[in-house]
Design an enzyme around this catalytic site. Structure first.
Site, PDB file in Angstrom:
ATOM      1  N   HIS A 237     -45.724  41.474 -30.544  1.00 29.86           N
ATOM      2  CA  HIS A 237     -46.791  42.574 -30.390  1.00 29.86           C
ATOM      3  C   HIS A 237     -47.569  42.519 -31.786  1.00 29.86           C
ATOM      4  CE1 HIS A 237     -44.856  45.771 -32.385  1.00 29.86           C
ATOM      5  NE2 HIS A 237     -43.877  45.391 -31.845  1.00 29.86           N
TER       6      HIS A 237
ATOM      7  N   ASP B  59     -49.556  45.202 -32.761  1.00 29.02           N
ATOM      8  CA  ASP B  59     -49.625  46.379 -33.614  1.00 29.02           C
ATOM      9  C   ASP B  59     -48.620  46.800 -34.410  1.00 29.02           C
ATOM     10  OD1 ASP B  59     -48.122  46.906 -31.073  1.00 29.02           O
ATOM     11  OD2 ASP B  59     -48.571  48.847 -31.328  1.00 29.02           O
TER      12      ASP B  59
ATOM     13  N   ASP C 278     -42.626  44.485 -37.989  1.00 25.89           N
ATOM     14  CA  ASP C 278     -42.732  45.150 -36.706  1.00 25.89           C
ATOM     15  C   ASP C 278     -44.065  45.228 -36.330  1.00 25.89           C
ATOM     16  OD1 ASP C 278     -41.959  46.152 -34.116  1.00 25.89           O
ATOM     17  OD2 ASP C 278     -41.246  48.063 -35.104  1.00 25.89           O
TER      18      ASP C 278
ATOM     19  N   GLU D  47     -47.887  47.927 -28.421  1.00 22.16           N
ATOM     20  CA  GLU D  47     -46.526  48.285 -27.810  1.00 22.16           C
ATOM     21  C   GLU D  47     -45.914  49.524 -28.558  1.00 22.16           C
ATOM     22  OE1 GLU D  47     -41.950  47.538 -28.748  1.00 22.16           O
ATOM     23  OE2 GLU D  47     -43.576  48.008 -30.115  1.00 22.16           O
ATOM     24  N   GLU D  48     -46.359  50.107 -29.885  1.00 22.99           N
ATOM     25  CA  GLU D  48     -45.777  51.026 -30.409  1.00 22.99           C
ATOM     26  C   GLU D  48     -46.163  52.155 -29.962  1.00 22.99           C
ATOM     27  OE1 GLU D  48     -43.360  50.488 -32.364  1.00 22.99           O
ATOM     28  OE2 GLU D  48     -43.769  48.710 -33.504  1.00 22.99           O
TER      29      GLU D  48
ATOM     30  N   ASP E 253     -39.301  39.986 -31.409  1.00 19.15           N
ATOM     31  CA  ASP E 253     -39.338  41.251 -31.673  1.00 19.15           C
ATOM     32  C   ASP E 253     -37.898  41.875 -31.960  1.00 19.15           C
ATOM     33  OD1 ASP E 253     -40.180  44.064 -32.500  1.00 19.15           O
ATOM     34  OD2 ASP E 253     -40.854  44.653 -30.562  1.00 19.15           O
TER      35      ASP E 253
ATOM     36  N   HIS F 226     -40.367  51.402 -38.987  1.00 18.60           N
ATOM     37  CA  HIS F 226     -41.060  52.450 -38.821  1.00 18.60           C
ATOM     38  C   HIS F 226     -40.838  53.626 -40.040  1.00 18.60           C
ATOM     39  CE1 HIS F 226     -40.838  52.133 -34.338  1.00 18.60           C
ATOM     40  NE2 HIS F 226     -41.113  51.147 -34.796  1.00 18.60           N
TER      41      HIS F 226
END
Length: 483
Positions: A77, A79, A117, A147-148, A171, A456
């Site tokens: 992904h 994003d 990520d 995705e997030e 991922d 994150h």
């Protein structure tokens, strides 16, 4: 670009990752990066198509002599989670991500999330697509969006485009572990109306805040015992309540439900003669928190200071009821896999403003039945507290399958290169693979990736040598999969 970064970008994976980091690409803001990847692929003479949500699908023909092999899909992904440290000035809609190299670690120096990520997964796929020296079967590479946020990219990807029955998701965060399953989850919002009143005459406004926590991924790190700033703020307010009547004017904690909250603050009204006692209570709790968090709490700080606040007030009881009674953390461990979390939730965001109280949680579970049960508990609690719950962003789990020729092929390639077999596991995080299984039930899938820490959060780091190792293993596996 300084000399150290320029040297690292001689490696094509890092050259691609650097370009990704120059283009803002938070969830819902992926258009520019999607366009860039599509243009780049076409410049190589590859077929590339974008769909209406900005997913990019690239087709690369098999290397000579491998045309008859079944195709393989690489997937990542594009994003990223946009988190920054307290006090850092950074506009994720405009500013590039700054790199800091420290030995074998790549980070932003603690300023912002790095976006490994899953930018590094996208970079791995791009390096494979451009390398004409590799032996490989027909390849598809899918770069998904959001995705997030809500898995829109994977959910909306047209099933007829999924020609490969073998999928390598890029991922993951440990280079010596092959992922064979992931949890599902959902967003839950607790909502409650608030009765605002006038501020009592003579009362003064104060800001009570907690910060300096490490945070982390709300799934991968939920078992690590890191403090949740929203929970710690609730404990500070309970301490204030023990010393004095007070009223709330505003509250905000956390910034994204998928990140363990690092900072939280409340604006409150107090009788002026009670401020010193409340400050003393908070100072005691600050030391208590540091003792409770001996590894990640060294930089924890509690602030209690005069402030400006909106001219409104609300009783703290309903807010404290919600924050102390709503679940947070591990709900159930996995009975079959030692040390693996089965079901959890993260009390990720808190807002108290003119619209009332809103608490945003992320529920994760390997079992849909337990995810549903945990949400039902929240619904019943909300009713008892005079509020309500609503759910959204429901995403499927990826169930472990005993038989996986793809997994065996990758593990064999890894062992041949590294001299040892990788571990196999399922993860307490949501991966897009579950959506692809729903579109193609015969799918054989794994997830792999380099060593990363603290997704994150601004402390996110990427291990440089591990990226190179994963690329070698990926290329070796593709060489076998051509047969």
């Amino acid at each position: 670009m300084n000399a150290e970064i320029e040297a690292l970008c001689q490696d094509r994976v890092f050259a691609h990752f650097y370009q990704i980091c120059q283009i803002p690409h938070g969830s819902r803001n992926e258009r520019a990066l999607s366009d860039y990847i599509a243009r780049w692929a076409r410049s190589l003479g590859l077929e590339a198509e974008q769909d209406e949500v900005c997913n990019v699908l690239v087709h690369k023909p098999a290397s000579p002599g491998c045309e008859a092999a079944p195709p393989v899909l690489l997937q990542a992904h594009i994003d990223m989670v946009c988190e920054k440290a307290e006090g850092v000035v950074h506009d994720f809609t405009k500013d590039p991500i700054r790199w800091v190299i420290d030995g074998d670690e790549l980070s932003t120096g603690g300023r912002t999330t790095l976006g490994a990520d899953d930018g590094i997964g996208a970079a791995l796929a791009m390096a494979v697509l451009e390398d004409d020296t590799l032996a490989h079967p027909p390849l598809d590479a899918l770069f998904t969006v959001r995705e997030e946020e809500d898995f829109t990219g994977a959910e909306r990807f047209a099933p007829e485009k999924l020609r490969a029955a073998r999928l390598i998701n890029l991922d993951h965060t440990e280079d010596n572990v092959v992922v064979c399953g992931s949890c599902g989850g959902m967003r839950a919002d607790f909502l409650r109306d608030v009765e605002w009143q006038a501020v009592p005459a003579g009362w003064t406004a104060w800001r009570l805040a907690v910060g300096g926590l490490r945070g982390g991924h709300s799934g991968d790190d939920i078992h690590r015992g890191r403090g949740n700033a929203n929970i710690l703020l609730a404990r500070l307010l309970l301490a204030a309540e023990a010393e004095s009547d007070f009223l709330l004017a505003e509250m905000r904690g956390g910034s994204f439900r998928l990140a363990i909250p690092r900072e939280a603050e409340a604006l409150l009204w107090l009788p002026p003669e009670k401020a010193a006692a409340v400050a003393a209570r908070c100072a005691v709790l600050e030391n208590t928190f540091r003792r409770e968090l001996p590894v990640t709490g060294q930089r924890l700080n509690v602030t209690f200071a005069p402030a400006q606040a909106p001219q409104r007030s609300a009783a703290p009881g309903p807010v404290l009821d919600a924050l102390t009674l709503l679940p947070d953390g591990i709900f159930q461990m996995d009975e079959a896999i030692t040390g693996q979390v089965d079901t959890s939730d993260n009390l990720g965001e808190v807002y108290l403003d003119e619209d009332g109280l809103r608490v945003v949680l992320e529920i994760r579970s390997a079992q849909p039945s337990l995810r549903t049960y945990l949400y039902q508990r929240m619904e019943r609690l909300a009713a008892l507290l005079g509020g309500r719950c609503q759910s959204s962003v429901l995403y499927p789990s990826w169930e472990f399958r005993l038989d996986s020729p793809l997994r065996q092929t990758y593990c064999d390639a890894y062992q041949a290169l590294c001299g040892e077999a990788p571990a196999m596991t399922t993860v307490h995080a949501g991966l897009e693979v579950g959506y692809f299984f729903a579109k193609r039930p015969d799918l054989d899938a794994i997830a792999v990736g380099p060593n990363c820490r603290d997704f994150h959060s601004p402390g996110e780091t990427l291990e440089i040598s591990s990226v190179k190792k994963v690329y070698r293993c990926l290329c070796a596996a593709l060489a076998v999969l051509r047969e």
